[in-house]
Design a protein around this motif. Structure first.
Motif, PDB file in Angstrom:
ATOM      1  N   MET B   1       0.765  -1.230  -0.292  1.00 21.91           N
ATOM      2  CA  MET B   1       0.064   0.010   0.045  1.00 21.91           C
ATOM      3  C   MET B   1       0.830   1.297   0.046  1.00 21.91           C
ATOM      4  SD  MET B   1      -3.423   0.563   2.395  1.00 21.91           S
ATOM      5  CE  MET B   1      -4.149  -1.114   2.135  1.00 21.91           C
ATOM      6  N   ILE B   2       0.533   2.274  -0.819  1.00 24.26           N
ATOM      7  CA  ILE B   2       1.236   3.336  -0.867  1.00 24.26           C
ATOM      8  C   ILE B   2       1.192   4.329   0.507  1.00 24.26           C
ATOM      9  CG2 ILE B   2       1.747   5.763  -2.273  1.00 24.26           C
ATOM     10  CD1 ILE B   2       0.213   3.882  -4.554  1.00 24.26           C
ATOM     11  N   GLN B   3       2.301   4.609   1.070  1.00 26.71           N
ATOM     12  CA  GLN B   3       2.323   5.652   2.035  1.00 26.71           C
ATOM     13  C   GLN B   3       2.037   6.998   1.756  1.00 26.71           C
ATOM     14  OE1 GLN B   3       2.578   4.284   5.284  1.00 26.71           O
ATOM     15  NE2 GLN B   3       2.550   2.259   4.595  1.00 26.71           N
ATOM     16  N   LYS B   4       1.084   7.684   2.304  1.00 22.27           N
ATOM     17  CA  LYS B   4       1.072   9.297   1.713  1.00 22.27           C
ATOM     18  C   LYS B   4       2.334   9.884   2.473  1.00 22.27           C
ATOM     19  CE  LYS B   4      -3.322   8.853   0.601  1.00 22.27           C
ATOM     20  NZ  LYS B   4      -3.895   9.455  -0.641  1.00 22.27           N
ATOM     21  N   ASN B   5       2.763  10.854   1.769  1.00 28.30           N
ATOM     22  CA  ASN B   5       3.903  11.970   2.250  1.00 28.30           C
ATOM     23  C   ASN B   5       3.579  13.350   2.453  1.00 28.30           C
ATOM     24  OD1 ASN B   5       6.079   9.659   2.092  1.00 28.30           O
ATOM     25  ND2 ASN B   5       5.990   9.886  -0.380  1.00 28.30           N
ATOM     26  N   LYS B   6       2.481  13.639   2.028  1.00 31.58           N
ATOM     27  CA  LYS B   6       2.146  15.028   1.805  1.00 31.58           C
ATOM     28  C   LYS B   6       2.055  15.696   3.352  1.00 31.58           C
ATOM     29  CE  LYS B   6      -2.540  14.248   0.257  1.00 31.58           C
ATOM     30  NZ  LYS B   6      -3.661  14.712  -0.683  1.00 31.58           N
ATOM     31  N   MET B   7       0.832  14.992   4.140  1.00 33.88           N
ATOM     32  CA  MET B   7       0.869  15.304   5.598  1.00 33.88           C
ATOM     33  C   MET B   7       0.791  16.995   5.782  1.00 33.88           C
ATOM     34  SD  MET B   7      -0.036  12.637   6.544  1.00 33.88           S
ATOM     35  CE  MET B   7       0.192  11.006   5.739  1.00 33.88           C
ATOM     36  N   ARG B   8      -0.289  17.504   5.527  1.00 33.27           N
ATOM     37  CA  ARG B   8      -0.319  19.161   5.940  1.00 33.27           C
ATOM     38  C   ARG B   8      -1.033  19.384   7.029  1.00 33.27           C
ATOM     39  NH1 ARG B   8      -4.384  21.937   4.393  1.00 33.27           N
ATOM     40  NH2 ARG B   8      -5.430  20.045   3.417  1.00 33.27           N
ATOM     41  N   VAL B   9      -2.002  18.290   7.346  1.00 30.75           N
ATOM     42  CA  VAL B   9      -2.734  18.475   8.362  1.00 30.75           C
ATOM     43  C   VAL B   9      -2.655  17.374   9.520  1.00 30.75           C
ATOM     44  CG1 VAL B   9      -5.147  19.007   9.268  1.00 30.75           C
ATOM     45  CG2 VAL B   9      -4.561  19.376   7.002  1.00 30.75           C
ATOM     46  N   VAL B  10      -2.379  16.260   8.871  1.00 29.97           N
ATOM     47  CA  VAL B  10      -1.849  15.082   9.792  1.00 29.97           C
ATOM     48  C   VAL B  10      -0.680  15.380  10.442  1.00 29.97           C
ATOM     49  CG1 VAL B  10      -1.318  12.684   9.527  1.00 29.97           C
ATOM     50  CG2 VAL B  10      -3.340  13.433   8.617  1.00 29.97           C
ATOM     51  N   GLY B  11      -0.531  15.131  11.522  1.00 26.63           N
ATOM     52  CA  GLY B  11       0.637  15.161  12.542  1.00 26.63           C
ATOM     53  C   GLY B  11       0.773  16.321  13.242  1.00 26.63           C
ATOM     54  N   GLN B  12      -0.468  17.182  12.967  1.00 33.21           N
ATOM     55  CA  GLN B  12      -0.371  18.447  13.822  1.00 33.21           C
ATOM     56  C   GLN B  12      -1.195  18.334  15.211  1.00 33.21           C
ATOM     57  OE1 GLN B  12       1.139  21.356  12.627  1.00 33.21           O
ATOM     58  NE2 GLN B  12       1.713  19.865  11.000  1.00 33.21           N
ATOM     59  N   ARG B  13      -0.962  19.084  15.953  1.00 30.56           N
ATOM     60  CA  ARG B  13      -2.026  18.657  17.323  1.00 30.56           C
ATOM     61  C   ARG B  13      -3.023  20.052  17.178  1.00 30.56           C
ATOM     62  NH1 ARG B  13       1.673  16.990  21.770  1.00 30.56           N
ATOM     63  NH2 ARG B  13       3.263  16.188  20.667  1.00 30.56           N
ATOM     64  N   PHE B  14      -3.979  19.224  17.072  1.00 35.37           N
ATOM     65  CA  PHE B  14      -5.234  20.037  17.273  1.00 35.37           C
ATOM     66  C   PHE B  14      -6.178  19.651  18.488  1.00 35.37           C
ATOM     67  CE2 PHE B  14      -4.452  20.196  12.601  1.00 35.37           C
ATOM     68  CZ  PHE B  14      -4.794  21.472  12.320  1.00 35.37           C
ATOM     69  N   PRO B  15      -6.774  20.500  19.167  1.00 31.35           N
ATOM     70  CA  PRO B  15      -7.579  20.372  20.303  1.00 31.35           C
ATOM     71  C   PRO B  15      -8.552  19.594  19.960  1.00 31.35           C
ATOM     72  CG  PRO B  15      -8.240  22.340  19.451  1.00 31.35           C
ATOM     73  CD  PRO B  15      -6.896  22.030  18.594  1.00 31.35           C
ATOM     74  N   LYS B  16      -9.017  18.664  21.057  1.00 28.90           N
ATOM     75  CA  LYS B  16     -10.484  17.863  20.891  1.00 28.90           C
ATOM     76  C   LYS B  16     -11.604  19.005  20.592  1.00 28.90           C
ATOM     77  CE  LYS B  16     -11.459  14.857  24.331  1.00 28.90           C
ATOM     78  NZ  LYS B  16     -11.136  13.332  24.088  1.00 28.90           N
ATOM     79  N   ILE B  17     -12.257  18.339  19.559  1.00 23.51           N
ATOM     80  CA  ILE B  17     -13.316  19.327  18.992  1.00 23.51           C
ATOM     81  C   ILE B  17     -14.469  19.293  20.057  1.00 23.51           C
ATOM     82  CG2 ILE B  17     -15.337  19.324  17.378  1.00 23.51           C
ATOM     83  CD1 ILE B  17     -13.125  18.157  15.462  1.00 23.51           C
ATOM     84  N   ASP B  18     -14.682  18.165  21.086  1.00 20.65           N
ATOM     85  CA  ASP B  18     -15.482  18.343  21.989  1.00 20.65           C
ATOM     86  C   ASP B  18     -15.139  18.793  23.372  1.00 20.65           C
ATOM     87  OD1 ASP B  18     -14.013  15.891  21.259  1.00 20.65           O
ATOM     88  OD2 ASP B  18     -15.020  14.776  22.907  1.00 20.65           O
ATOM     89  N   GLY B  19     -13.898  19.355  23.291  1.00 19.67           N
ATOM     90  CA  GLY B  19     -13.205  19.585  24.565  1.00 19.67           C
ATOM     91  C   GLY B  19     -13.970  20.720  25.476  1.00 19.67           C
ATOM     92  N   ILE B  20     -14.147  21.906  24.574  1.00 25.23           N
ATOM     93  CA  ILE B  20     -14.750  23.027  25.453  1.00 25.23           C
ATOM     94  C   ILE B  20     -16.221  22.406  25.741  1.00 25.23           C
ATOM     95  CG2 ILE B  20     -15.643  25.297  25.160  1.00 25.23           C
ATOM     96  CD1 ILE B  20     -13.346  25.747  23.146  1.00 25.23           C
ATOM     97  N   ASP B  21     -17.055  21.947  24.853  1.00 26.07           N
ATOM     98  CA  ASP B  21     -18.184  21.402  25.434  1.00 26.07           C
ATOM     99  C   ASP B  21     -18.123  20.503  26.624  1.00 26.07           C
ATOM    100  OD1 ASP B  21     -19.455  22.518  23.181  1.00 26.07           O
ATOM    101  OD2 ASP B  21     -20.293  20.532  22.304  1.00 26.07           O
ATOM    102  N   LYS B  22     -17.281  19.755  26.627  1.00 26.85           N
ATOM    103  CA  LYS B  22     -17.081  18.901  27.881  1.00 26.85           C
ATOM    104  C   LYS B  22     -16.729  19.564  29.107  1.00 26.85           C
ATOM    105  CE  LYS B  22     -16.765  14.561  25.488  1.00 26.85           C
ATOM    106  NZ  LYS B  22     -16.113  13.483  24.697  1.00 26.85           N
ATOM    107  N   VAL B  23     -15.711  20.629  29.119  1.00 23.82           N
ATOM    108  CA  VAL B  23     -15.508  21.224  30.025  1.00 23.82           C
ATOM    109  C   VAL B  23     -16.357  22.373  30.586  1.00 23.82           C
ATOM    110  CG1 VAL B  23     -12.914  20.628  30.126  1.00 23.82           C
ATOM    111  CG2 VAL B  23     -14.019  22.781  29.043  1.00 23.82           C
ATOM    112  N   THR B  24     -17.251  22.790  29.693  1.00 20.85           N
ATOM    113  CA  THR B  24     -18.371  23.734  30.165  1.00 20.85           C
ATOM    114  C   THR B  24     -19.462  23.441  30.340  1.00 20.85           C
ATOM    115  OG1 THR B  24     -18.791  24.158  27.614  1.00 20.85           O
ATOM    116  CG2 THR B  24     -17.022  25.694  28.645  1.00 20.85           C
ATOM    117  N   GLY B  25     -19.864  22.041  30.252  1.00 24.52           N
ATOM    118  CA  GLY B  25     -21.200  21.414  30.681  1.00 24.52           C
ATOM    119  C   GLY B  25     -22.093  21.389  29.633  1.00 24.52           C
ATOM    120  N   VAL B  26     -21.697  21.671  28.493  1.00 27.97           N
ATOM    121  CA  VAL B  26     -22.906  21.925  27.308  1.00 27.97           C
ATOM    122  C   VAL B  26     -22.892  20.536  26.550  1.00 27.97           C
ATOM    123  CG1 VAL B  26     -22.894  22.781  25.080  1.00 27.97           C
ATOM    124  CG2 VAL B  26     -22.216  24.154  26.830  1.00 27.97           C
TER     125      VAL B  26
END
Lengths: 767, 767
Positions: B1-26
């Motif tokens: 299988m071919i391994q992707k090399n580009k990786m523009r977004v993959v490998g970056q540290r993004f916050p949990k999308i549900d993080g703020i919802d969870k800490v604010t009780g939403v």
């Protein structure tokens, strides 16, 4: 396109899937959305028809215990739209239509909205909002508003004319012209000509469920909407515009809809809920009352129309000239295209000139109402046709038969009618008992009128997912206003060789279902069925691939029939639909090769040909009490080319329901405005929707002339039945009394006056 | 299988999308489901560990004001299952596990459930239910229950052995054998052999959110479930079984899940809610308390294990023999496969014999807990390996290095390890400061241990829908337990050349999303990413088709890059992603050719090769207080081959979280049963989960050796970090004190006793 012949499930009468839910109170309508913590909203409305807002002071209301927020037009005055640009004039207009900012344009125009912990508190708090108005002269009727010295409602409004914009400020939003040949010349040379002017009232869509919606804006600005809407994606898009919210932040969940008929397309109350929720972070629900929606809702347009039609000695129509102005209320939006292209397609006319105007007045803004604009315009057209037949000494049916558009004829916009079948419909009427049985009493008359519709284009997406027990989830983007759950389940069952009750219909929200246009204009069954057919075929192809793989066969050798896949019809090489389904959902195993699904998004573009036009004729017998003017309908029969009746019970229901709404428009329904623009009859006691005592059982004659552009031959069925009733009844009244009415509704006092006027005139007597 | 090399977004540290919802009780967790009219349920539980139920009288409770319904096991005793057949013994068992019928099998076994208008009323009403028990002898421990004269829990239970069923009734549900070569002979001829027996405690998954679910059964029998679950489709399937409901009648809506770790896979409380709702037609919610879930929840298995490992003079492991019994509590379900195939894959061994038993006792039934079974079995294996190294006079790291499985070696079940990289992981440890830096005080020791995981197969479906503003709805069937929203959004963004915040992740319900397996066993990121990649490629292909059509070009000539489609790189023949998106959703026009979507269902089947195995090594420094036996962890480092870290922050979080749970299991966590089978420590004060004071900051070394069977090289990351801690710390304690512990948890009193015992023995001193 190949027409399917099998039809194992299609054509059967299945009950509405949501029927029991609806009659037992289980279905979740707008007012059933009760999220804990919900605030209740109430609307403060303008008491005057036209004024500048000098000042709004909401401070006393805001201080009232239990009040959580008050919004005014300023809360909608976003400097940037959701794309990050300054809002266009149109965008600002669409906001101010929902909540006035600098000006009120009609009595009932919302000026402020309160959200409180109870509806009663919100109601009380409205009294504490101080609004200072600087009243302006108002204008309510078409003639005045079109005059040069009319008070201007939108000082920057310029008439759009053939796509260009004129430079004079006016209350005419748009002027459209439909020209073919030389109507003036043709009418000059015609053997007979009839010219009349018509006037129709504004009616309400009369849906059972007043608008009731809720919204919840979370801390991050994301919005969940429970929308009482015809179109979730449209609602999402418009809400994004109005509130300047990125569209991906909005999820629109459809509630059940207790009738809409065009009145629940655009974003309305939910924008107010969302704005209040954005301020409070609580869910907010706004449920309007009956009075509110009649007083300040979004009713049909009314029209003023002059029409001139001429024929030669042989009874061929040679020319039509018409001038139509639609009173759209305070904001543009007349259904010009909608009405003109349908009604002026009834007859083959070489010479035609139609001038149509979208006109603004200080009345509540209009919205669509079933076959938008067709009822009043057909009233004009089909009344004149009857008069013309009389002048020519021809039978009204035979005159129509001679002149109706045939396959390949043109619509006013130049598009071709690929099939139309109005002649075949009239062939059916001619030999039907409703036409051949003689009338049996005095003051009785029989009327006939035609209608036609062709649906707009549009996009509908759907997905089919196989459950492990072999049942199928049919996920639709369209809300069900008219038995479409059952209809589309039948089509899925037909395509997949499954049983009706093996289909589980799911109406998805905008988060999960791909783009889908609103449920409107006869779009759904035609377009959605194409999506369902494609998705099911896609699914079966996927399933055949699995089977082929299983037996190392070629996919072309896999046959599917009656829940069984076989390779070259070898019984030892077969797999049931159920086996495949079960395998596809084996927990943890991955054994089945993945979920079994099919997807399709059908998109119907209006080309040079009208899409699946459908013709209709109505016949009514009436008896008129000459003393009171009361019109009693004795018999009423609807003939309609439906292409293919997927679910005849649903089709008949549409034909009957549309006819009843048309009868209301014909005889009793009208929103009455006083000179100040105030509605005088904002209750169902005073606004007279027909009751069971007013209408006989409506007979239906379902004619199936398959449309060649659809694999099942489907045509729309929901719009056209509202178009002919007013003319049908007007023609019947004339046959009964000799008096012809040119105004809608033909309420008793008008009928009585028309009969009285007859005594003093020398108009022809009834035949 | 071919391994992707580009990786523009993959490998970056993004916050949990549900993080703020969870800490604010939403975020909406199970207990946040508050439907108006909801009834609250409470469970009456057995006070004894083993008894026949003679009689249940619920009449007094039913008469109590506010009580709406009471259910007992009889309400689950459906004569037919949802397929219309008589339920199998297994089906009956799965029902009685949730609600006892004729027998109770553990203290806390539910015997009746009350639904009332308030939780307090329901609680009070429990006292009014009269249950008569006929007590039976009970059995709690593995040795007793496996003996021939043990009281039988399920009199019809027969041992499954190699797929066959033995004819003697017993409390042994299953016996599995894993044999390779001749272990007995190899161990006889080995240069050194270590044989030990191990005993581990039962621990709880310790999720923050106790189980809380709701269900609403409508008049027509259709069921909506708000499930606090790892797998909506699994829940739907099991609920269909338990309550004999056709699967298409059930929609499972996932709530947020406040931790699960295997404990929220199978249907549990929601079946009780649904049964009560079926009786009342009201929504019913059941929220368990902390005490209930510790006392009668579904904890991990505990094990009893003997292990014998031998090596030759050169330090090559020559044979392994092991006997492992899993105490599964009252119903079968030991993670035999799960634990044995992973732990016995650490080392290359030609001769192996493992006998593993699934054993029933009168304790609460077990369920999965992160890397099910691996922690206690790895504790045994990795402790012995250390002893063996010592006996051979070899460094524990180098002994491991010499013996770890290499690419192509076999698992105990005969499957191949395509890549494993344990040697490369050890190479990293060898030169890392955590290994090279000398210890700096008395009573300190450094331990090392290995772990490995390979995920089970499974199916995950997803859909991508383009919104009109060009953003993308990524609709997933898997619930998010571990940053998977962000991770999968990154992959979608990567594949579509979009930005991270242009992806809107939606977790769908079972009505709308195609079959998807539970979020478990490291399945999600690996399998779901394959689905996302395919769906995005499918989408882009669809978009290219549109562009090709637009310019009458061939699809092969369309290039897509950075939100722009071009034909043969001609700038005049280009369309942006945004333009296409906008067109696809033009209201009413049908102009864009339909919604833009992509769909995929990825299905990973366990073949002859393990899927993306991932190896790990943990290193811990401890200091032991010889007087109290208290173990303080000074430093802790996790080395882990993650294949490719899509979101390094999420990966590190998994490594740290797993290690902390393993530390709890190692040092302090254990559900303590008294002789009657009653839990003695059913609170978080007495059941000791590590606090911030008990663990140091966990260092992580993220190693990326891409898995060749995945386009991005992804391997699982969530399971393995819980496996090595117990052995790592046990080995460190030994190095610090010379005392080796063979029991989990290694709580202070046990450590102190082991040290004390050392004084009287001649076991080797620490080096």
């Amino acid at each position: 396109m190949i027409q399917k012949n099998k039809m194992r499930v299609v054509g059967q009468r299945f009950p509405k899937i949501d029927g029991i839910d609806k009659v037992t109170g289980v279905a979740q309508f707008g007012a059933d959305v009760k999220i804990p913590g919900t605030l209740y909203a109430k609307v403060l409305r303008s008491p005057v028809a036209h004024a500048n807002i000098v000042k709004i002071d909401t401070s006393r209301a805001e201080a009232f215990p239990g009040v959580k927020a008050v919004i005014t037009g300023e809360d909608f005055a976003y400097p940037l739209n959701e794309s990050g640009n300054a809002p266009s004039a149109l965008e600002n207009q669409s906001r101010e239509k929902i909540l006035a900012r600098t000006k009120v344009l009609f009595q009932g125009h919302p000026v402020a909205v309160v959200a409180a912990t109870s509806a009663m508190i919100a109601e009380e708090a409205l009294k504490l909002i101080d609004v200072e108005y600087d009243q302006l002269p108002h204008v309510l009727d078409i003639a005045t508003t079109m005059s040069a010295d009319a008070p201007l409602l939108h000082p920057d409004l310029r008439t759009k004319y053939k796509g260009d914009v004129e430079h004079v400020a006016s209350n005419i939003a748009e002027h459209q012209e439909f020209i073919r040949g030389d109507a003036e010349e043709a009418l000059k040379n015609a053997h007979v000509v009839v010219e009349r002017t018509f006037d129709t009232g504004t009616v309400h869509q009369g849906y059972i469920e007043p608008d009731s919606e809720a919204a919840w804006v979370r801390h991050d600005g994301s919005v969940t909407v429970w929308a009482n809407t015809q179109g979730t994606h449209l609602q999402r898009r418009e809400l994004a515009h109005v509130l300047s919210i990125p569209i991906k932040m909005i999820n629109v969940i459809p509630t059940e809809v207790g009738g809409a008929f065009g009145g629940k397309e655009s974003v309305r109350v939910v924008a107010l809920c969302a704005a209040l929720s954005r301020k409070t972070r609580f869910p907010v629900r706004l449920s309007l009352g009956r009075e509110e929606i009649i007083r300040a809702g979004w009713p049909s347009t009314s029209i003023k129309c002059s029409m001139k039609v001429g024929a030669d000695e042989q009874g061929n129509i040679v020319g039509v000239e018409s001038w139509i102005a639609f009173n759209s209320g305070a904001y543009p939006g007349a259904p010009i295209q909608s009405a003109v292209r349908r009604v002026f397609s009834h007859y083959r006319v070489e010479n035609m000139k139609v001038d149509a105007f979208d006109v603004i007045t200080n009345r509540p803004p209009n919205s669509a109402y079933r076959a938008p604009g067709a009822t009043p315009v057909a009233f004009a057209m089909e009344s004149i046709i009857d008069e013309l037949a009389d002048k020519l000494g021809m039978d009204p049916l035979e005159f129509r038969y001679k002149n109706v558009s045939r396959d390949g004829d043109l619509m006013p916009d130049g598009n071709t009618l690929p099939t139309i079948n109005l002649d075949r419909v009239l062939d059916e009427v001619r030999q039907h008992a409703c036409w051949t049985t003689p009338l049996d009493g005095p003051n009785q008359g029989r009327g006939i009128a035609l209608g036609m519709w062709t649906m707009p284009g549009g996009t509908i997406s759907c997905q089919v997912n196989v459950n492990y027990d072999g049942t199928l989830n049919l996920v639709l983007g369209t809300v069900d206003l008219s038995t479409t759950r059952a209809t589309l389940a039948q089509i899925a069952a037909e395509e997949c060789d499954l049983d009706f009750d093996e289909i589980n219909v799911v109406i998805g929200d905008t988060d999960t279902v791909a783009y889908t246009d609103a449920t409107a204009g006869d779009r759904v069954t035609y377009v959605a069925s194409k999506a369902v057919i494609t998705a099911c075929q896609d699914l079966i192809l996927n399933m055949k691939k699995r089977v082929a793989q299983q037996f190392s066969a070629s996919i072309e050798d896999v046959k599917y029939e009656m829940k069984n896949f076989t390779i070259n019809e070898a019984p030892e090489k077969s797999m049931t639909w159920f086996d495949l389904a079960l395998k596809s959902a084996m927990p943890h195993s991955g054994e089945g090769g993945g979920a079994l699904t099919g997807f399709a998004s059908a998109s119907e573009l209006m080309h040079d040909e009208a899409i699946a036009p459908n013709g209709s004729a109505h016949v009514a017998d009436v008896e008129v009490d000459p003393e009171t003017g009361k019109v009693q309908i004795l018999r009423y029969t609807v003939f309609q080319d439906v292409g293919r009746a997927i679910n005849p019970a649903g089709v008949e229901g549409q034909m009957q329901g549309g006819a009843v709404q048309g009868i209301g428009w014909a005889l009793s329904e009208e929103i009455q405005y006083d000179d100040d623009g105030k509605v005088e009859n904002a209750s169902l006691l005073d606004y007279r929707i027909p009751t069971i005592l007013d209408v006989p059982s409506i007979d239906t004659v379902v004619l199936e002339y398959p449309s060649p552009d659809h694999p099942y031959g489907i045509r729309g069925v929901g719009q056209v039945p509202i178009a002919p009733p007013a003319a049908t009844i007007g023609n019947a009244i004339f046959r009964a009394t000799g008096a012809r009415l040119y105004q809608l509704p033909m309420k008793p006092e008008r009928v009585r006056l028309a009969i009285a006027a007859l005594m003093q005139s020398d108009d022809p007597q009834p035949n």
